[in-house]
Enzyme design. Structure first.
Site, PDB file in Angstrom:
ATOM      1  N   TYR A 148       0.850  -1.192   0.000  1.00  9.73           N
ATOM      2  CA  TYR A 148       0.000   0.000   0.000  1.00  9.73           C
ATOM      3  C   TYR A 148       0.895   1.255   0.000  1.00  9.73           C
ATOM      4  CZ  TYR A 148      -3.147   3.438   2.277  1.00  9.73           C
ATOM      5  OH  TYR A 148      -3.872   4.559   2.621  1.00  9.73           O
ATOM      6  N   ALA A 192      -7.861   0.630  13.507  1.00 17.54           N
ATOM      7  CA  ALA A 192      -7.814   0.308  14.940  1.00 17.54           C
ATOM      8  C   ALA A 192      -8.819   1.095  15.803  1.00 17.54           C
ATOM      9  CB  ALA A 192      -6.393   0.495  15.467  1.00 17.54           C
ATOM     10  N   LYS A 199     -15.299  -3.411  19.498  1.00 22.51           N
ATOM     11  CA  LYS A 199     -15.076  -4.507  20.452  1.00 22.51           C
ATOM     12  C   LYS A 199     -15.462  -4.070  21.873  1.00 22.51           C
ATOM     13  CE  LYS A 199     -11.385  -6.687  17.789  1.00 22.51           C
ATOM     14  NZ  LYS A 199     -10.029  -7.251  17.802  1.00 22.51           N
TER      15      LYS A 199
HETATM   16  P1  NAD Z   1     -12.523   4.834   2.197  1.00 23.44           P
HETATM   17  O1  NAD Z   1     -12.313   3.410   1.793  1.00 23.44           O
HETATM   18  O2  NAD Z   1     -13.604   5.136   3.156  1.00 23.44           O
HETATM   19  O3  NAD Z   1     -12.728   5.728   0.900  1.00 23.44           O
HETATM   20  C1  NAD Z   1     -12.137   5.419  -0.348  1.00 23.44           C
HETATM   21  C2  NAD Z   1     -13.234   5.471  -1.391  1.00 23.44           C
HETATM   22  O4  NAD Z   1     -12.659   5.169  -2.666  1.00 23.44           O
HETATM   23  C3  NAD Z   1     -14.345   4.428  -1.147  1.00 23.44           C
HETATM   24  O5  NAD Z   1     -15.604   5.049  -0.983  1.00 23.44           O
HETATM   25  C4  NAD Z   1     -14.299   3.563  -2.376  1.00 23.44           C
HETATM   26  O6  NAD Z   1     -15.570   3.088  -2.824  1.00 23.44           O
HETATM   27  C5  NAD Z   1     -13.668   4.502  -3.400  1.00 23.44           C
HETATM   28  N1  NAD Z   1     -13.136   3.753  -4.529  1.00 23.44           N
HETATM   29  C6  NAD Z   1     -12.394   2.612  -4.475  1.00 23.44           C
HETATM   30  N2  NAD Z   1     -12.174   2.162  -5.721  1.00 23.44           N
HETATM   31  C7  NAD Z   1     -12.778   3.044  -6.562  1.00 23.44           C
HETATM   32  C8  NAD Z   1     -12.893   3.114  -7.973  1.00 23.44           C
HETATM   33  N3  NAD Z   1     -12.355   2.174  -8.751  1.00 23.44           N
HETATM   34  N4  NAD Z   1     -13.567   4.154  -8.523  1.00 23.44           N
HETATM   35  C9  NAD Z   1     -14.132   5.102  -7.722  1.00 23.44           C
HETATM   36  N5  NAD Z   1     -14.053   5.088  -6.383  1.00 23.44           N
HETATM   37  C10 NAD Z   1     -13.384   4.058  -5.811  1.00 23.44           C
HETATM   38  O7  NAD Z   1     -11.114   5.348   2.733  1.00 23.44           O
HETATM   39  P2  NAD Z   1     -10.763   6.693   3.507  1.00 23.44           P
HETATM   40  O8  NAD Z   1     -10.353   6.308   4.861  1.00 23.44           O
HETATM   41  O9  NAD Z   1     -11.823   7.706   3.305  1.00 23.44           O
HETATM   42  O10 NAD Z   1      -9.443   7.126   2.727  1.00 23.44           O
HETATM   43  C11 NAD Z   1      -9.460   8.127   1.707  1.00 23.44           C
HETATM   44  C12 NAD Z   1      -8.050   8.281   1.151  1.00 23.44           C
HETATM   45  O11 NAD Z   1      -7.144   8.633   2.207  1.00 23.44           O
HETATM   46  C13 NAD Z   1      -7.479   7.018   0.513  1.00 23.44           C
HETATM   47  O12 NAD Z   1      -6.705   7.378  -0.597  1.00 23.44           O
HETATM   48  C14 NAD Z   1      -6.598   6.448   1.596  1.00 23.44           C
HETATM   49  O13 NAD Z   1      -5.571   5.638   1.067  1.00 23.44           O
HETATM   50  C15 NAD Z   1      -6.063   7.722   2.229  1.00 23.44           C
HETATM   51  N6  NAD Z   1      -5.615   7.521   3.629  1.00 23.44           N
HETATM   52  C16 NAD Z   1      -6.537   7.277   4.605  1.00 23.44           C
HETATM   53  C17 NAD Z   1      -6.110   7.088   5.912  1.00 23.44           C
HETATM   54  C18 NAD Z   1      -7.087   6.811   7.030  1.00 23.44           C
HETATM   55  O14 NAD Z   1      -6.662   6.692   8.178  1.00 23.44           O
HETATM   56  N7  NAD Z   1      -8.381   6.704   6.775  1.00 23.44           N
HETATM   57  C19 NAD Z   1      -4.733   7.144   6.234  1.00 23.44           C
HETATM   58  C20 NAD Z   1      -3.829   7.379   5.209  1.00 23.44           C
HETATM   59  C21 NAD Z   1      -4.279   7.601   3.899  1.00 23.44           C
END
Ligand code: NAD
Length: 325
Positions: A148, A192, A199
């Site tokens: 990732y 987490a 939990k």
């Molecule tokens: P999330 O999974 O809730 O949101 C990601 C969204 O992308 C989902 O709604 C999913 O349906 C959509 N998606 C996936 N494949 C797709 C596609 N082919 N076409 C269109 N949409 C698609 O995740 P999040 O926690 O909201 O994270 C958002 C961004 O932030 C991501 O890029 C993630 O890697 C990054 N990020 C999040 C965290 C965290 O703690 N949540 C930490 C570091 C980075």
């Protein structure tokens, strides 16, 4: 009126970001393969499109009234906690890189002004507790702990390459773990804070919850409202060609996270270690770059969990009610 496209608007951070952009007066188009799970999107328009496909990226960028949006926020990704990340490498690397390649390329070609990309602190190497903070340039020489992180690092470079050649202003945030209401709380992709909240909600007072490993891994958690303000501050900043870490400076062990959640629940909870994908041993990152924009987090972990735990507990209760005939 400025127009913004939010990719991944059906997800946790994307749906909160849409709300913030609406409060700031933007016309917002959301795009995702799914609508938000917990409340209707606040976007003016919501398109269901698979962004792995370049034609769909082009379609998403063609705004009502013509032309591309002034700002694109690219958060669509295959995403989850350590359980998901450690078991879905090929899916993450294949799908997310297609989304990023196609969206970034189409945005640059169509003259988007500012392009925000959500990267992660998973681009950094593993750390040991007590190590001094890493700053953004310390991501190289690169040795992310998981695939990732490698995908994020490659997509960062791809976005900056397009910025150099097209003039599109690319802004990249490396998020710490984000948590808050309306985040995934079950199903295998939860992180987490949500998993432990679930939990604890399911456990009786005096009960035991299972945690992966010994619970001594050091982590940092940022509350959703702080993160969204950081995204907006970074996107409007003049921080060219330099990713910025967004997180707090409050580092805790997973055991301390559990204690904070138990306190919010008003329960006495102990834990039992079980084998599982723990991830890196420790984290410690400088936030000086994002703070140079004037941004700073306002929620302590305790305050953020006090707002998040009741929401997760409510989901658990609703779910139990639905299961009862
Ligand atoms: P999330 O999974 O809730 O949101 C990601 C969204 O992308 C989902 O709604 C999913 O349906 C959509 N998606 C996936 N494949 C797709 C596609 N082919 N076409 C269109 N949409 C698609 O995740 P999040 O926690 O909201 O994270 C958002 C961004 O932030 C991501 O890029 C993630 O890697 C990054 N990020 C999040 C965290 C965290 O703690 N949540 C930490 C570091 C980075």
């Amino acid at each position: 009126m400025q127009r913004a496209l939010v990719c991944g608007a059906g997800g946790f951070i994307g749906s909160h970001l849409v709300r913030a952009l609406k409060r700031e007066g933007y016309f917002v188009r959301g795009v995702d393969v799914k609508t938000p799970e917990f409340s209707p999107s606040a976007a003016d328009e919501f398109l269901l499109l698979d962004l792995r496909d370049a034609a769909n990226c082009a379609r998403a960028l063609e705004m009502p009234g013509g032309g591309a949006p002034e700002k694109v926020f690219q958060l669509a990704a295959e995403m989850g906690g350590m359980g998901f990340i450690s078991s879905a490498s090929s899916r993450i690397m294949h799908d997310s890189v297609l989304i990023n390649a196609n969206m970034c390329h189409e945005a640059a070609r169509r003259g988007v002004g500012r392009y925000f990309f959500s990267s992660s602190v998973c681009v950094y190497r593993d750390m040991q507790p007590g190590e001094p903070a890493l700053c953004e340039d310390d991501a190289y020489p690169a040795m992310p702990d998981n695939d990732y992180g490698w995908e994020k690092l490659y997509s960062e470079r791809m976005a900056f390459a397009h910025a150099r050649e097209s003039g599109m202003k690319v802004r990249i945030a490396r998020f710490q773990n984000c948590y808050g209401p309306e985040g995934t709380w079950r199903g295998g992709r939860e992180k987490a804070p949500a998993a432990l909240s679930r939990k604890v909600a399911e456990a009786p007072d005096g009960g035991v919850v299972e945690i992966w490993g010994d619970g001594l891994a050091v982590r940092n958690f940022i509350y959703i409202d702080d993160l969204v303000r950081g995204i907006l501050a970074l996107t409007d900043s003049d921080l060219d060609f330099s990713p910025a870490n967004i997180g707090t400076e409050e580092y805790v062990t997973v055991r301390q996270l559990l204690e904070t959640i138990a306190e919010a629940a008003g329960k006495t909870i102990s834990f039992r270690s079980i084998p599982g994908p723990v991830g890196v041993a420790s984290r410690n990152f400088s936030t000086a770059r994002i703070r140079s924009t004037g941004w700073k987090p306002v929620f302590s972990l305790r305050e953020g969990i006090a707002r998040t735990y009741p929401w997760v507990a409510e989901q658990v209760a609703l779910n139990n009610k639905q299961k009862t005939p």
